[in-house]
Scaffold this active site. Structure first.
Site, PDB file in Angstrom:
ATOM      1  N   GLY A 154       0.999  -1.371   0.193  1.00  0.00           N
ATOM      2  CA  GLY A 154       0.099   0.062   0.168  1.00  0.00           C
ATOM      3  C   GLY A 154       0.756   1.197   0.011  1.00  0.00           C
ATOM      4  O   GLY A 154       0.953   1.912   1.034  1.00  0.00           O
ATOM      5  N   SER A 208       1.337   3.409  -3.320  1.00  0.00           N
ATOM      6  CA  SER A 208       0.923   4.502  -4.377  1.00  0.00           C
ATOM      7  C   SER A 208      -0.425   5.016  -3.793  1.00  0.00           C
ATOM      8  O   SER A 208      -1.050   4.224  -3.470  1.00  0.00           O
ATOM      9  CB  SER A 208       0.872   3.780  -5.689  1.00  0.00           C
ATOM     10  OG  SER A 208       2.251   3.471  -6.002  1.00  0.00           O
ATOM     11  N   SER A 219      -1.585  -4.028  -6.195  1.00  0.00           N
ATOM     12  CA  SER A 219      -1.825  -5.475  -6.740  1.00  0.00           C
ATOM     13  C   SER A 219      -2.011  -6.417  -5.776  1.00  0.00           C
ATOM     14  O   SER A 219      -1.660  -6.550  -4.541  1.00  0.00           O
ATOM     15  CB  SER A 219      -0.218  -6.006  -7.210  1.00  0.00           C
ATOM     16  OG  SER A 219       0.326  -5.097  -8.395  1.00  0.00           O
ATOM     17  N   GLU A 231      12.708  -4.967  -3.892  1.00  0.00           N
ATOM     18  CA  GLU A 231      11.551  -5.107  -4.791  1.00  0.00           C
ATOM     19  C   GLU A 231      12.358  -5.150  -6.302  1.00  0.00           C
ATOM     20  O   GLU A 231      11.968  -5.258  -7.154  1.00  0.00           O
ATOM     21  CB  GLU A 231      10.593  -4.150  -4.841  1.00  0.00           C
ATOM     22  CG  GLU A 231       9.575  -4.243  -5.511  1.00  0.00           C
ATOM     23  CD  GLU A 231       8.454  -2.928  -5.483  1.00  0.00           C
ATOM     24  OE1 GLU A 231       8.365  -2.481  -4.386  1.00  0.00           O
ATOM     25  OE2 GLU A 231       7.543  -3.121  -6.412  1.00  0.00           O
TER      26      GLU A 231
HETATM   27  C1  LIG Z   1       1.412  -3.424 -12.928  1.00  0.00           C
HETATM   28  C2  LIG Z   1       1.660  -2.432 -11.684  1.00  0.00           C
HETATM   29  C3  LIG Z   1       1.406  -2.947 -10.639  1.00  0.00           C
HETATM   30  C4  LIG Z   1       1.564  -1.976  -9.362  1.00  0.00           C
HETATM   31  N1  LIG Z   1       1.400  -2.425  -8.225  1.00  0.00           N
HETATM   32  C5  LIG Z   1       1.610  -1.591  -7.027  1.00  0.00           C
HETATM   33  C6  LIG Z   1       1.243  -2.071  -5.833  1.00  0.00           C
HETATM   34  O1  LIG Z   1       1.215  -3.388  -5.591  1.00  0.00           O
HETATM   35  N2  LIG Z   1       1.318  -1.130  -4.757  1.00  0.00           N
HETATM   36  C7  LIG Z   1       1.571   0.020  -5.105  1.00  0.00           C
HETATM   37  O2  LIG Z   1       1.705   0.951  -4.113  1.00  0.00           O
HETATM   38  N3  LIG Z   1       1.843   0.644  -6.256  1.00  0.00           N
HETATM   39  C8  LIG Z   1       1.892  -0.039  -7.220  1.00  0.00           C
HETATM   40  N4  LIG Z   1       2.020   0.338  -8.689  1.00  0.00           N
HETATM   41  C9  LIG Z   1       2.177   1.766  -8.789  1.00  0.00           C
HETATM   42  C10 LIG Z   1       3.553   2.004  -9.385  1.00  0.00           C
HETATM   43  O3  LIG Z   1       4.247   2.070  -8.272  1.00  0.00           O
HETATM   44  C11 LIG Z   1       3.477   3.676  -9.816  1.00  0.00           C
HETATM   45  O4  LIG Z   1       2.722   3.357 -11.168  1.00  0.00           O
HETATM   46  C12 LIG Z   1       4.652   4.194 -10.410  1.00  0.00           C
HETATM   47  O5  LIG Z   1       5.529   4.072  -9.052  1.00  0.00           O
HETATM   48  C13 LIG Z   1       4.495   5.535 -10.994  1.00  0.00           C
HETATM   49  O6  LIG Z   1       3.601   6.247 -10.421  1.00  0.00           O
HETATM   50  P1  LIG Z   1       2.433   7.008 -10.944  1.00  0.00           P
HETATM   51  O7  LIG Z   1       1.566   5.878 -11.872  1.00  0.00           O
HETATM   52  O8  LIG Z   1       1.847   7.781 -10.108  1.00  0.00           O
HETATM   53  O9  LIG Z   1       2.991   7.943 -12.107  1.00  0.00           O
HETATM   54  P2  LIG Z   1       3.514   9.448 -11.900  1.00  0.00           P
HETATM   55  O10 LIG Z   1       4.646   9.331 -10.938  1.00  0.00           O
HETATM   56  O11 LIG Z   1       2.687  10.450 -12.028  1.00  0.00           O
HETATM   57  O12 LIG Z   1       4.613   9.475 -13.213  1.00  0.00           O
HETATM   58  C14 LIG Z   1       4.060   9.842 -14.690  1.00  0.00           C
HETATM   59  C15 LIG Z   1       5.156   9.900 -15.640  1.00  0.00           C
HETATM   60  O13 LIG Z   1       6.223  10.864 -14.978  1.00  0.00           O
HETATM   61  C16 LIG Z   1       7.485  10.628 -14.925  1.00  0.00           C
HETATM   62  N5  LIG Z   1       7.926  11.401 -13.830  1.00  0.00           N
HETATM   63  C17 LIG Z   1       7.654  11.505 -12.845  1.00  0.00           C
HETATM   64  N6  LIG Z   1       8.351  12.191 -11.752  1.00  0.00           N
HETATM   65  C18 LIG Z   1       9.454  12.249 -12.400  1.00  0.00           C
HETATM   66  C19 LIG Z   1      10.737  12.781 -12.167  1.00  0.00           C
HETATM   67  N7  LIG Z   1      11.214  13.335 -10.988  1.00  0.00           N
HETATM   68  N8  LIG Z   1      11.725  12.805 -13.246  1.00  0.00           N
HETATM   69  C20 LIG Z   1      11.528  12.439 -14.392  1.00  0.00           C
HETATM   70  N9  LIG Z   1      10.098  11.955 -14.774  1.00  0.00           N
HETATM   71  C21 LIG Z   1       9.376  11.658 -13.650  1.00  0.00           C
HETATM   72  C22 LIG Z   1       7.260   9.038 -14.669  1.00  0.00           C
HETATM   73  O14 LIG Z   1       8.512   8.442 -15.019  1.00  0.00           O
HETATM   74  C23 LIG Z   1       6.257   8.566 -15.437  1.00  0.00           C
HETATM   75  O15 LIG Z   1       6.544   8.476 -16.765  1.00  0.00           O
HETATM   76  C24 LIG Z   1       1.920  -0.603  -9.793  1.00  0.00           C
HETATM   77  C25 LIG Z   1       1.826  -0.259 -11.182  1.00  0.00           C
HETATM   78  C26 LIG Z   1       1.886  -1.228 -12.029  1.00  0.00           C
HETATM   79  C27 LIG Z   1       1.813  -0.431 -13.564  1.00  0.00           C
END
Ligand SMILES: Cc1cc2nc3c(=O)[nH]c(=O)nc-3n(C[C@H](O)[C@H](O)[C@H](O)COP(=O)(O)OP(=O)(O)OC[C@H]3O[C@@H](n4cnc5c(N)ncnc54)[C@H](O)[C@@H]3O)c2cc1C
Length: 383
Positions: free
Chosen positions: A138, A140, A172, A255
């Site tokens: 938990g 994101s 997940s 991880e």
């Molecule tokens: C299949 C899958 C399973 C997942 N399972 C889990 C889970 O079990 N538990 C959990 O907590 N999370 C989970 N996640 C979430 C995952 O950790 C996040 O999607 C990831 O950390 C990105 O965060 P966001 O989606 O908010 O994108 P954002 O952080 O909003 O990013 C959007 C885009 O901007 C870019 N970006 C952001 N900040 C920067 C920076 N400082 N410099 C350059 N580029 C940047 C990113 O690289 C990305 O391309 C899962 C995601 C997926 C796809």
């Protein structure tokens, strides 16, 4: 001039040979998998660590292949990291349904071992090692992904514990999980990294609503999780209150370092080898050669990290390099195989379709490519 004199740090990937006991174990794992996964279609095997079966996890637990490196007094087996590596590698290559215990074995258990209370270790670790518990992560939230320190889910002090309210997303396996390790805000603090804590949340607690989110394939592996005044007893705090940020950093290192970060498309590559047969075309041969060389190199790098973990080091930046290169390979395999895919063969095409739809997520889960490259650049002194 100082900048010109500065020498770039280099990455230390020492060759690492698996010890004999790890090689002996490989044969046992292969024999077990050949027996227990008969008739499992290729497209299902392609689910890799996203697919789960509680029954299969229990069978692995009975064989001592979960919690392998943990102390015996907590239900572990005190085996080496190299032996664990071999088991994980064989499970992934076979496409075994490991998702039910995956998070617990890879990161929740090690986190509890390091920061948990004695009571948490004694009650939870043996059940994880038996393959009986499913954990979810938990971290994101809507608006808090890469910028994890901005989480807003709040834990308010009440008699005997906390009341937790907020929302997690992309969680997940939340729909199957017994426990969530949640990163929550327990304090206000001037600095946003302070005031974060990790809580063990019983997923059966009143006030929790789990809503599955469908991915491109139409399946639901991840979820939204709503927490509305969920009571969490005092005893469920992991580590120290306010130390959540430091602990999460350690959790992410577990991880990012395993073979699951370059083997997610292996089933498609194996299917490709099967359908092109013994006389591949020129284009097919080139692709097989390139992918084999990249897989071999990544395996050497990943094994080298396993060796450093075994020596008690924390190779976080090397792990970021492997995850970045590994997920690039996992995404290139479906794309490049599709470009020259032979016609026909339903099992091969189902596997290809599945991985074309899921592989875009490989470079997001566990930290995005851009974030990993930022970590690597910082280590190289480039930012
Ligand atoms: C299949 C899958 C399973 C997942 N399972 C889990 C889970 O079990 N538990 C959990 O907590 N999370 C989970 N996640 C979430 C995952 O950790 C996040 O999607 C990831 O950390 C990105 O965060 P966001 O989606 O908010 O994108 P954002 O952080 O909003 O990013 C959007 C885009 O901007 C870019 N970006 C952001 N900040 C920067 C920076 N400082 N410099 C350059 N580029 C940047 C990113 O690289 C990305 O391309 C899962 C995601 C997926 C796809």
């Amino acid at each position: 001039m100082a900048a010109q004199e500065r020498r770039l740090p280099t990455f230390d990937f020492q060759p690492y040979d698996l010890p004999p006991e790890a090689r002996a174990l490989r044969g046992q794992v292969r024999a077990f998998l050949a027996e227990s996964l008969t008739n499992k279609p290729a497209a299902e095997r392609a689910r890799s660590w996203s697919g789960g079966s509680r029954e299969f996890s229990r069978k692995l637990g009975e064989r001592g292949w979960i919690g392998m490196t943990w102390p015996k007094r907590y239900g572990g087996h005190e085996r080496s990291y190299a032996e664990r590596y071999v088991v994980i590698e064989e499970l992934l290559v076979a496409g075994a349904p490991v998702g039910s215990h995956w998070v617990a074995d890879r990161q929740s258990g090690p986190l509890l071992l390091r920061f948990g209370t004695e009571e948490q270790r004694r009650t939870l670790l043996p059940a994880i090692a038996r393959g009986e518990l499913c954990f979810c992560i938990g971290m994101s939230e809507p608006g808090s992904g890469s910028d994890l320190a901005s989480v807003r889910t709040r834990a308010r002090r009440v008699d005997g514990g906390w009341k937790v309210s907020g929302q997690k997303i992309w969680t997940s396996n939340a729909q199957h999980a017994d426990w969530m390790i949640a990163l929550v805000r327990t304090g206000d603090g001037e600095q946003r990294h302070a005031g974060l804590s990790q809580l063990l949340v019983d997923m059966k607690s009143p006030g929790i609503t789990v809503r599955p989110i469908a991915n491109l394939t139409g399946e639901s592996h991840f979820n939204e999780v709503f927490l509305d005044e969920v009571f969490v007893p005092e005893t469920m705090l992991i580590g120290a209150e306010g130390d959540g940020w430091r602990q999460v950093g350690a959790e992410l290192a577990y991880e990012r370092s395993g073979p699951e970060r370059y083997l997610s498309s292996i089933r498609l590559f194996l299917e490709f080898l099967r359908v092109v047969g013994r006389e591949p075309s020129e284009a097919e041969r080139l692709l097989i050669g390139e992918m084999t060389a990249r897989l071999w190199t990544l395996r050497q790098m990943s094994l080298s990290i396993a060796g450093r973990l075994a020596a008690g080091e924390n190779p976080a930046v090397a792990a970021a390099v492997v995850k970045d290169l590994g997920t690039t390979l996992e995404q290139d395999i479906p794309r490049d195989v599709q470009a020259i895919a032979p016609e026909g063969d339903e099992a091969f095409h189902r596997t290809l379709a599945y991985l074309l739809q899921t592989s875009p997520s490989f470079s997001l889960r566990g930290g995005t490519r851009e974030i990993l490259r930022g970590i690597i650049a910082r280590e190289l002194g480039l930012r």
